[in-house]
Design an enzyme around this catalytic site. Structure first.
Site, PDB file in Angstrom:
ATOM      1  N   ASN A   7       0.738  -1.299   0.199  1.00  0.00           N
ATOM      2  CA  ASN A   7       0.071   0.036  -0.155  1.00  0.00           C
ATOM      3  C   ASN A   7       0.975   1.241   0.103  1.00  0.00           C
ATOM      4  O   ASN A   7       2.079   1.148  -0.115  1.00  0.00           O
ATOM      5  CB  ASN A   7      -1.024  -0.088   1.345  1.00  0.00           C
ATOM      6  N   LYS A  63       8.395 -18.184  -9.351  1.00  0.00           N
ATOM      7  CA  LYS A  63       7.858 -16.888 -10.099  1.00  0.00           C
ATOM      8  C   LYS A  63       6.515 -17.554 -10.855  1.00  0.00           C
ATOM      9  O   LYS A  63       6.773 -18.311 -11.639  1.00  0.00           O
ATOM     10  CB  LYS A  63       8.669 -16.229 -11.001  1.00  0.00           C
ATOM     11  N   ASP A 121      -5.347  -9.371  13.242  1.00  0.00           N
ATOM     12  CA  ASP A 121      -5.363  -7.792  13.466  1.00  0.00           C
ATOM     13  C   ASP A 121      -4.744  -7.648  14.675  1.00  0.00           C
ATOM     14  O   ASP A 121      -4.942  -7.809  15.870  1.00  0.00           O
ATOM     15  CB  ASP A 121      -6.819  -7.480  13.853  1.00  0.00           C
ATOM     16  N   ILE A 122      -3.484  -6.877  14.665  1.00  0.00           N
ATOM     17  CA  ILE A 122      -2.377  -6.769  15.746  1.00  0.00           C
ATOM     18  C   ILE A 122      -2.784  -5.744  16.862  1.00  0.00           C
ATOM     19  O   ILE A 122      -2.588  -6.183  17.932  1.00  0.00           O
ATOM     20  CB  ILE A 122      -1.095  -6.248  14.953  1.00  0.00           C
ATOM     21  N   LYS A 127     -12.237  -2.836  18.166  1.00  0.00           N
ATOM     22  CA  LYS A 127     -10.641  -3.073  18.388  1.00  0.00           C
ATOM     23  C   LYS A 127     -10.419  -3.040  19.703  1.00  0.00           C
ATOM     24  O   LYS A 127      -9.633  -3.991  20.245  1.00  0.00           O
ATOM     25  CB  LYS A 127      -9.786  -2.484  17.461  1.00  0.00           C
TER      26      LYS A 127
HETATM   27  N1  CTP Z   1      -3.974  -2.683  12.248  1.00  0.00           N
HETATM   28  C1  CTP Z   1      -3.363  -3.808  12.510  1.00  0.00           C
HETATM   29  N2  CTP Z   1      -3.286  -5.117  12.153  1.00  0.00           N
HETATM   30  C2  CTP Z   1      -4.272  -5.380  11.051  1.00  0.00           C
HETATM   31  C3  CTP Z   1      -4.938  -4.260  10.364  1.00  0.00           C
HETATM   32  C4  CTP Z   1      -4.741  -2.942  11.156  1.00  0.00           C
HETATM   33  O1  CTP Z   1      -2.771  -3.765  13.802  1.00  0.00           O
HETATM   34  N3  CTP Z   1      -4.108  -6.539  10.438  1.00  0.00           N
HETATM   35  C5  CTP Z   1      -4.165  -1.511  12.846  1.00  0.00           C
HETATM   36  C6  CTP Z   1      -3.430  -0.390  11.994  1.00  0.00           C
HETATM   37  O2  CTP Z   1      -2.080  -0.426  12.401  1.00  0.00           O
HETATM   38  C7  CTP Z   1      -4.275   0.757  12.518  1.00  0.00           C
HETATM   39  C8  CTP Z   1      -5.665   0.074  12.967  1.00  0.00           C
HETATM   40  O3  CTP Z   1      -5.381  -1.346  13.118  1.00  0.00           O
HETATM   41  O4  CTP Z   1      -3.709   1.472  13.674  1.00  0.00           O
HETATM   42  C9  CTP Z   1      -6.812   0.483  11.878  1.00  0.00           C
HETATM   43  O5  CTP Z   1      -6.195   0.260  10.678  1.00  0.00           O
HETATM   44  P1  CTP Z   1      -7.230   0.394   9.256  1.00  0.00           P
HETATM   45  O6  CTP Z   1      -6.776  -0.451   8.038  1.00  0.00           O
HETATM   46  O7  CTP Z   1      -7.819   1.745   9.000  1.00  0.00           O
HETATM   47  O8  CTP Z   1      -8.636  -0.524   9.760  1.00  0.00           O
HETATM   48  P2  CTP Z   1      -8.903  -1.938   9.509  1.00  0.00           P
HETATM   49  O9  CTP Z   1      -8.816  -2.840  10.594  1.00  0.00           O
HETATM   50  O10 CTP Z   1      -8.191  -2.393   8.252  1.00  0.00           O
HETATM   51  O11 CTP Z   1     -10.216  -1.556   9.055  1.00  0.00           O
HETATM   52  P3  CTP Z   1     -11.207  -1.325   7.876  1.00  0.00           P
HETATM   53  O12 CTP Z   1     -10.870  -2.167   6.613  1.00  0.00           O
HETATM   54  O13 CTP Z   1     -12.650  -1.342   8.076  1.00  0.00           O
HETATM   55  O14 CTP Z   1     -10.870   0.130   7.350  1.00  0.00           O
END
Ligand code: CTP
Length: 356
Positions: A164, A242, A261-262, A298
Protein backbone atom coordinates in the site's frame (compact mmCIF):
# COMPACT_ATOMS: atom_id res chain seq x y z
CA UNK A 1 26.24 47.09 25.29
CA UNK A 2 27.33 44.95 22.34
CA UNK A 3 25.44 41.73 21.60
CA UNK A 4 28.58 39.82 22.57
CA UNK A 5 28.78 41.61 25.93
CA UNK A 6 25.05 40.98 26.58
CA UNK A 7 25.47 37.27 25.86
CA UNK A 8 28.51 37.13 28.15
CA UNK A 9 26.63 38.89 30.96
CA UNK A 10 23.54 36.64 30.64
CA UNK A 11 25.44 33.37 30.37
CA UNK A 12 28.21 34.31 32.80
CA UNK A 13 30.44 32.61 30.22
CA UNK A 14 32.76 33.80 27.53
CA UNK A 15 30.95 33.79 24.17
CA UNK A 16 32.79 32.55 21.10
CA UNK A 17 32.01 34.18 17.78
CA UNK A 18 34.91 33.85 15.34
CA UNK A 19 36.05 30.69 13.64
CA UNK A 20 39.72 31.64 13.58
CA UNK A 21 40.10 34.17 16.39
CA UNK A 22 43.68 33.82 17.56
CA UNK A 23 42.88 34.48 21.21
CA UNK A 24 39.87 32.12 21.25
CA UNK A 25 41.67 29.38 19.34
CA UNK A 26 44.56 29.50 21.83
CA UNK A 27 42.09 29.06 24.71
CA UNK A 28 39.73 26.53 23.13
CA UNK A 29 39.86 25.58 19.44
CA UNK A 30 36.64 25.22 17.48
CA UNK A 31 36.96 21.44 17.37
CA UNK A 32 37.42 21.25 21.12
CA UNK A 33 34.48 23.63 21.59
CA UNK A 34 32.28 21.26 19.56
CA UNK A 35 33.13 18.36 21.88
CA UNK A 36 33.20 20.11 25.27
CA UNK A 37 29.42 20.00 25.93
CA UNK A 38 27.12 16.96 26.34
CA UNK A 39 24.52 18.51 24.07
CA UNK A 40 24.60 21.29 21.48
CA UNK A 41 21.47 23.47 21.56
CA UNK A 42 20.75 25.89 18.71
CA UNK A 43 18.22 28.51 19.85
CA UNK A 44 17.09 30.19 17.73
CA UNK A 45 17.73 28.00 14.70
CA UNK A 46 17.14 30.29 11.72
CA UNK A 47 16.10 29.11 8.26
CA UNK A 48 19.61 29.97 7.08
CA UNK A 49 21.38 27.99 9.79
CA UNK A 50 19.08 24.99 9.20
CA UNK A 51 19.92 25.19 5.47
CA UNK A 52 23.62 25.28 6.27
CA UNK A 53 23.31 22.31 8.62
CA UNK A 54 21.30 20.30 6.08
CA UNK A 55 23.84 21.08 3.36
CA UNK A 56 26.89 20.39 5.53
CA UNK A 57 28.31 23.92 5.27
CA UNK A 58 31.07 25.02 7.63
CA UNK A 59 31.80 28.66 6.86
CA UNK A 60 31.56 30.25 10.30
CA UNK A 61 32.00 29.20 13.92
CA UNK A 62 28.41 27.99 14.50
CA UNK A 63 28.11 25.87 11.34
CA UNK A 64 31.65 24.49 11.75
CA UNK A 65 30.95 23.53 15.36
CA UNK A 66 27.74 21.78 14.28
CA UNK A 67 29.63 19.84 11.59
CA UNK A 68 32.49 18.92 13.94
CA UNK A 69 30.49 17.85 16.97
CA UNK A 70 30.07 14.24 18.01
CA UNK A 71 27.34 15.15 20.51
CA UNK A 72 23.54 15.21 20.08
CA UNK A 73 22.15 18.44 18.64
CA UNK A 74 18.81 20.03 19.60
CA UNK A 75 17.46 22.90 17.49
CA UNK A 76 14.69 25.37 18.32
CA UNK A 77 13.62 26.70 14.91
CA UNK A 78 12.47 30.33 14.77
CA UNK A 79 11.53 32.18 11.60
CA UNK A 80 8.76 33.91 9.70
CA UNK A 81 5.77 31.67 8.98
CA UNK A 82 6.31 31.79 5.18
CA UNK A 83 9.94 30.83 5.66
CA UNK A 84 8.95 27.93 7.94
CA UNK A 85 6.42 26.72 5.36
CA UNK A 86 8.76 27.19 2.40
CA UNK A 87 9.49 23.92 0.57
CA UNK A 88 13.24 24.51 1.05
CA UNK A 89 12.86 24.68 4.85
CA UNK A 90 10.65 21.57 4.79
CA UNK A 91 13.30 19.73 2.80
CA UNK A 92 16.02 20.89 5.18
CA UNK A 93 14.01 19.89 8.25
CA UNK A 94 13.36 16.43 6.80
CA UNK A 95 17.09 16.03 6.16
CA UNK A 96 18.02 17.20 9.66
CA UNK A 97 15.52 14.80 11.25
CA UNK A 98 16.90 11.96 9.12
CA UNK A 99 20.40 12.94 10.33
CA UNK A 100 19.28 12.49 13.95
CA UNK A 101 18.92 16.18 14.88
CA UNK A 102 16.32 16.72 17.61
CA UNK A 103 13.89 19.62 17.52
CA UNK A 104 11.75 21.60 19.92
CA UNK A 105 9.00 23.80 18.47
CA UNK A 106 8.37 25.99 16.64
CA UNK A 107 5.05 27.13 18.10
CA UNK A 108 2.08 28.90 16.56
CA UNK A 109 1.85 32.53 17.57
CA UNK A 110 2.68 36.16 16.93
CA UNK A 111 6.17 36.87 15.63
CA UNK A 112 8.63 39.72 15.78
CA UNK A 113 7.79 40.49 12.12
CA UNK A 114 4.10 41.03 13.03
CA UNK A 115 2.81 37.91 11.25
CA UNK A 116 1.04 35.03 12.95
CA UNK A 117 1.45 31.28 12.52
CA UNK A 118 3.94 28.48 13.05
CA UNK A 119 7.54 29.67 13.25
CA UNK A 120 7.67 31.23 16.69
CA UNK A 121 10.51 29.83 18.79
CA UNK A 122 9.53 27.38 21.56
CA UNK A 123 9.27 29.07 24.97
CA UNK A 124 12.41 28.89 27.14
CA UNK A 125 10.77 26.42 29.57
CA UNK A 126 9.84 24.14 26.64
CA UNK A 127 13.46 24.24 25.50
CA UNK A 128 14.59 23.43 29.05
CA UNK A 129 12.17 20.45 29.14
CA UNK A 130 13.53 19.24 25.79
CA UNK A 131 17.08 19.53 27.15
CA UNK A 132 16.05 17.67 30.33
CA UNK A 133 14.57 14.87 28.20
CA UNK A 134 17.98 14.38 26.58
CA UNK A 135 19.38 13.68 30.03
CA UNK A 136 16.76 11.21 31.17
CA UNK A 137 14.29 13.63 32.71
CA UNK A 138 11.64 13.86 30.00
CA UNK A 139 7.90 13.40 30.33
CA UNK A 140 8.26 9.84 28.95
CA UNK A 141 11.53 8.92 30.69
CA UNK A 142 11.40 5.37 32.00
CA UNK A 143 8.50 4.49 29.67
CA UNK A 144 8.69 1.83 26.98
CA UNK A 145 6.68 2.80 23.91
CA UNK A 146 6.08 0.31 21.11
CA UNK A 147 5.30 1.73 17.67
CA UNK A 148 4.36 -0.08 14.45
CA UNK A 149 4.90 1.83 11.22
CA UNK A 150 5.01 1.68 7.44
CA UNK A 151 3.24 -0.67 5.04
CA UNK A 152 3.49 -4.44 5.00
CA UNK A 153 4.39 -6.43 1.89
CA UNK A 154 2.47 -9.64 1.36
CA UNK A 155 4.19 -11.95 -1.14
CA UNK A 156 2.41 -13.38 -4.18
CA UNK A 157 5.54 -15.17 -5.37
CA UNK A 158 9.30 -14.52 -4.86
CA UNK A 159 9.22 -11.34 -7.01
CA UNK A 160 5.71 -9.92 -6.57
CA UNK A 161 3.88 -8.63 -3.54
CA UNK A 162 0.79 -6.72 -2.40
CA UNK A 163 1.56 -3.39 -0.76
CA UNK A 164 0.00 0.00 0.00
CA UNK A 165 1.02 3.65 -0.29
CA UNK A 166 2.05 4.23 3.36
CA UNK A 167 5.43 6.01 3.54
CA UNK A 168 5.96 5.40 7.26
CA UNK A 169 6.31 9.18 7.83
CA UNK A 170 3.75 9.45 10.64
CA UNK A 171 5.09 6.41 12.50
CA UNK A 172 8.69 7.66 12.23
CA UNK A 173 7.61 11.09 13.48
CA UNK A 174 5.82 9.43 16.44
CA UNK A 175 8.97 7.48 17.29
CA UNK A 176 11.07 10.68 17.22
CA UNK A 177 8.57 12.58 19.37
CA UNK A 178 8.44 9.82 22.02
CA UNK A 179 12.23 9.47 21.93
CA UNK A 180 12.59 13.22 22.41
CA UNK A 181 10.45 13.02 25.56
CA UNK A 182 12.89 10.44 26.92
CA UNK A 183 11.02 7.18 26.11
CA UNK A 184 12.67 3.91 25.17
CA UNK A 185 11.09 3.25 21.79
CA UNK A 186 10.74 -0.08 19.99
CA UNK A 187 10.02 0.79 16.37
CA UNK A 188 8.64 -2.11 14.34
CA UNK A 189 8.54 -1.10 10.71
CA UNK A 190 7.49 -2.59 7.42
CA UNK A 191 9.33 -1.61 4.21
CA UNK A 192 8.79 2.17 4.51
CA UNK A 193 10.26 4.87 2.27
CA UNK A 194 10.99 7.20 5.22
CA UNK A 195 14.05 5.89 7.10
CA UNK A 196 13.68 4.88 10.76
CA UNK A 197 14.83 7.53 13.24
CA UNK A 198 18.09 7.41 15.18
CA UNK A 199 18.04 6.60 18.87
CA UNK A 200 15.23 4.02 18.79
CA UNK A 201 15.31 0.20 18.68
CA UNK A 202 14.44 -0.66 15.09
CA UNK A 203 12.95 -4.02 14.11
CA UNK A 204 12.43 -4.41 10.35
CA UNK A 205 9.73 -6.74 9.08
CA UNK A 206 8.06 -7.42 5.72
CA UNK A 207 4.73 -9.08 6.35
CA UNK A 208 1.81 -8.62 8.76
CA UNK A 209 2.56 -12.01 10.32
CA UNK A 210 6.16 -10.97 11.01
CA UNK A 211 4.93 -7.64 12.44
CA UNK A 212 2.51 -9.47 14.75
CA UNK A 213 5.32 -11.74 15.95
CA UNK A 214 7.71 -8.79 16.52
CA UNK A 215 5.04 -6.96 18.54
CA UNK A 216 4.46 -10.01 20.77
CA UNK A 217 8.19 -10.29 21.37
CA UNK A 218 8.61 -6.56 22.13
CA UNK A 219 5.92 -6.48 24.84
CA UNK A 220 5.51 -5.47 27.65
CA UNK A 221 5.19 -1.76 26.95
CA UNK A 222 3.61 1.20 28.74
CA UNK A 223 1.92 2.30 25.53
CA UNK A 224 1.56 0.83 22.06
CA UNK A 225 0.93 2.98 19.00
CA UNK A 226 -0.18 1.20 15.85
CA UNK A 227 0.66 3.57 13.01
CA UNK A 228 1.38 0.81 10.48
CA UNK A 229 -0.81 0.38 7.41
CA UNK A 230 -1.07 -3.37 7.79
CA UNK A 231 -2.33 -5.31 4.78
CA UNK A 232 -5.70 -6.76 5.74
CA UNK A 233 -5.23 -9.84 3.58
CA UNK A 234 -2.39 -12.03 2.38
CA UNK A 235 -2.26 -14.51 -0.46
CA UNK A 236 -3.22 -17.88 0.96
CA UNK A 237 -0.41 -19.89 -0.61
CA UNK A 238 2.30 -17.64 -2.03
CA UNK A 239 4.06 -19.43 -4.87
CA UNK A 240 7.57 -20.78 -4.22
CA UNK A 241 8.60 -19.95 -7.82
CA UNK A 242 7.76 -16.98 -10.02
CA UNK A 243 4.27 -17.42 -11.47
CA UNK A 244 4.55 -17.66 -15.28
CA UNK A 245 2.05 -16.53 -17.89
CA UNK A 246 0.09 -19.39 -19.39
CA UNK A 247 -0.42 -20.14 -23.08
CA UNK A 248 -4.17 -19.49 -22.90
CA UNK A 249 -3.62 -16.07 -21.25
CA UNK A 250 -5.66 -16.93 -18.13
CA UNK A 251 -4.59 -14.79 -15.15
CA UNK A 252 -3.60 -16.64 -11.96
CA UNK A 253 -6.41 -17.11 -9.44
CA UNK A 254 -5.21 -15.69 -6.12
CA UNK A 255 -7.10 -16.62 -3.00
CA UNK A 256 -6.72 -14.46 0.10
CA UNK A 257 -6.85 -15.04 3.84
CA UNK A 258 -7.22 -12.38 6.53
CA UNK A 259 -4.10 -11.23 8.40
CA UNK A 260 -4.03 -11.11 12.20
CA UNK A 261 -5.36 -7.79 13.52
CA UNK A 262 -2.33 -6.78 15.59
CA UNK A 263 -3.96 -3.75 17.22
CA UNK A 264 -7.09 -5.68 18.26
CA UNK A 265 -5.01 -8.54 19.62
CA UNK A 266 -2.95 -6.24 21.86
CA UNK A 267 -5.94 -4.06 22.87
CA UNK A 268 -7.84 -7.16 24.00
CA UNK A 269 -4.99 -8.81 25.92
CA UNK A 270 -6.21 -10.21 29.24
CA UNK A 271 -2.82 -9.88 30.97
CA UNK A 272 0.05 -7.52 30.27
CA UNK A 273 -1.97 -5.09 28.13
CA UNK A 274 -0.16 -1.75 27.66
CA UNK A 275 -1.83 0.99 29.73
CA UNK A 276 -2.58 2.93 26.56
CA UNK A 277 -3.29 1.34 23.17
CA UNK A 278 -3.55 3.74 20.25
CA UNK A 279 -4.70 2.90 16.75
CA UNK A 280 -4.69 4.93 13.55
CA UNK A 281 -7.62 4.87 11.18
CA UNK A 282 -7.12 5.70 7.54
CA UNK A 283 -10.55 6.48 6.07
CA UNK A 284 -11.88 7.96 2.87
CA UNK A 285 -15.41 8.79 4.14
CA UNK A 286 -17.44 9.18 7.39
CA UNK A 287 -14.20 9.71 9.32
CA UNK A 288 -15.50 10.07 12.88
CA UNK A 289 -18.24 7.42 12.61
CA UNK A 290 -15.79 4.87 11.25
CA UNK A 291 -13.21 5.81 13.88
CA UNK A 292 -15.75 5.42 16.70
CA UNK A 293 -16.78 2.03 15.35
CA UNK A 294 -13.11 0.99 15.12
CA UNK A 295 -12.42 2.14 18.69
CA UNK A 296 -15.26 -0.07 19.95
CA UNK A 297 -14.55 -3.02 17.67
CA UNK A 298 -10.83 -3.19 18.33
CA UNK A 299 -11.00 -2.29 22.04
CA UNK A 300 -8.27 0.34 21.93
CA UNK A 301 -8.16 3.56 23.99
CA UNK A 302 -7.61 6.13 21.26
CA UNK A 303 -8.04 6.24 17.50
CA UNK A 304 -6.10 8.83 15.54
CA UNK A 305 -8.31 9.19 12.49
CA UNK A 306 -7.26 10.76 9.22
CA UNK A 307 -8.92 11.24 5.89
CA UNK A 308 -6.69 9.66 3.27
CA UNK A 309 -8.80 10.51 0.22
CA UNK A 310 -6.37 11.29 -2.64
CA UNK A 311 -7.32 15.02 -2.63
CA UNK A 312 -6.07 15.42 0.98
CA UNK A 313 -2.50 14.40 -0.10
CA UNK A 314 -2.04 12.92 3.40
CA UNK A 315 -0.92 9.43 2.43
CA UNK A 316 2.70 9.82 1.35
CA UNK A 317 2.60 13.58 2.10
CA UNK A 318 4.24 15.70 4.82
CA UNK A 319 1.04 16.94 6.50
CA UNK A 320 -1.78 15.41 8.43
CA UNK A 321 -5.16 16.61 9.73
CA UNK A 322 -6.22 14.18 12.42
CA UNK A 323 -9.19 13.76 14.68
CA UNK A 324 -8.37 12.20 18.02
CA UNK A 325 -11.24 9.91 18.98
CA UNK A 326 -11.38 8.66 22.56
CA UNK A 327 -14.15 7.30 24.77
CA UNK A 328 -14.78 10.93 25.81
CA UNK A 329 -15.33 12.35 22.32
CA UNK A 330 -13.72 13.49 19.08
CA UNK A 331 -11.20 16.32 18.93
CA UNK A 332 -10.39 17.64 15.41
CA UNK A 333 -6.83 19.01 15.19
CA UNK A 334 -5.77 21.56 12.57
CA UNK A 335 -3.74 20.59 9.52
CA UNK A 336 -0.20 20.22 10.89
CA UNK A 337 3.02 18.66 9.67
CA UNK A 338 3.31 14.97 10.58
CA UNK A 339 6.14 16.02 12.88
CA UNK A 340 3.94 18.56 14.73
CA UNK A 341 1.06 16.07 14.91
CA UNK A 342 3.43 13.55 16.49
CA UNK A 343 4.78 16.08 19.00
CA UNK A 344 1.24 16.89 20.17
CA UNK A 345 0.28 13.25 20.34
CA UNK A 346 3.39 12.30 22.33
CA UNK A 347 2.65 15.11 24.82
CA UNK A 348 -0.97 13.86 25.20
CA UNK A 349 0.34 10.33 25.65
CA UNK A 350 2.73 11.44 28.41
CA UNK A 351 -0.12 13.24 30.22
CA UNK A 352 -2.40 10.20 29.96
CA UNK A 353 0.27 7.82 31.28
CA UNK A 354 1.05 10.26 34.10
CA UNK A 355 -2.64 10.36 35.09
CA UNK A 356 -2.62 6.55 35.05
N1 CTP B 1 -4.15 -2.78 12.18
C1 CTP B 1 -3.40 -3.82 12.70
N2 CTP B 1 -3.41 -5.04 12.11
C2 CTP B 1 -4.17 -5.27 11.01
C3 CTP B 1 -4.95 -4.23 10.46
C4 CTP B 1 -4.91 -2.98 11.06
O1 CTP B 1 -2.69 -3.61 13.70
N3 CTP B 1 -4.16 -6.46 10.46
C5 CTP B 1 -4.14 -1.48 12.85
C6 CTP B 1 -3.51 -0.36 12.09
O2 CTP B 1 -2.13 -0.25 12.41
C7 CTP B 1 -4.29 0.85 12.57
C8 CTP B 1 -5.66 0.29 12.84
O3 CTP B 1 -5.48 -1.10 12.98
O4 CTP B 1 -3.80 1.35 13.80
C9 CTP B 1 -6.71 0.57 11.83
O5 CTP B 1 -6.30 0.19 10.57
P1 CTP B 1 -7.23 0.33 9.31
O6 CTP B 1 -6.55 -0.26 8.14
O7 CTP B 1 -7.75 1.74 9.19
O8 CTP B 1 -8.48 -0.54 9.79
P2 CTP B 1 -8.97 -1.93 9.37
O9 CTP B 1 -8.88 -2.83 10.54
O10 CTP B 1 -8.29 -2.39 8.14
O11 CTP B 1 -10.51 -1.64 9.12
P3 CTP B 1 -11.24 -1.26 7.76
O12 CTP B 1 -10.81 -2.26 6.75
O13 CTP B 1 -12.69 -1.39 8.15
O14 CTP B 1 -10.89 0.15 7.43
Amino acid sequence: MSRQASAAALAAQKPYTDLFDLTDEAEMGHIELSRAADLVVVAPATANLMAKMAGGHADDLASTLLMATDKPVLIAPAMNVRMWEHPATKRNLAQLLADGIRTVGPNDGGMACGEFGPGRMAEPDEIIHAIAAQFGQGALTGRHILITSGPTHEPIDPVRYIANRSSGAQGAAMAMACRDLGATVTFITGPATVPPPHGVDVIKVETAAQMAQAVTEALPADAAIFAAAVADWRVDQSAAQKIKKTADGAPPALSFVENPDILAKVAQMKAGRPALVVGFAAETENLVDHARAKLARKGCDWIVANDVSPETCIMGGAHNAVTLVTKDGADAWPRLSKHETATRLAARLAEALERG
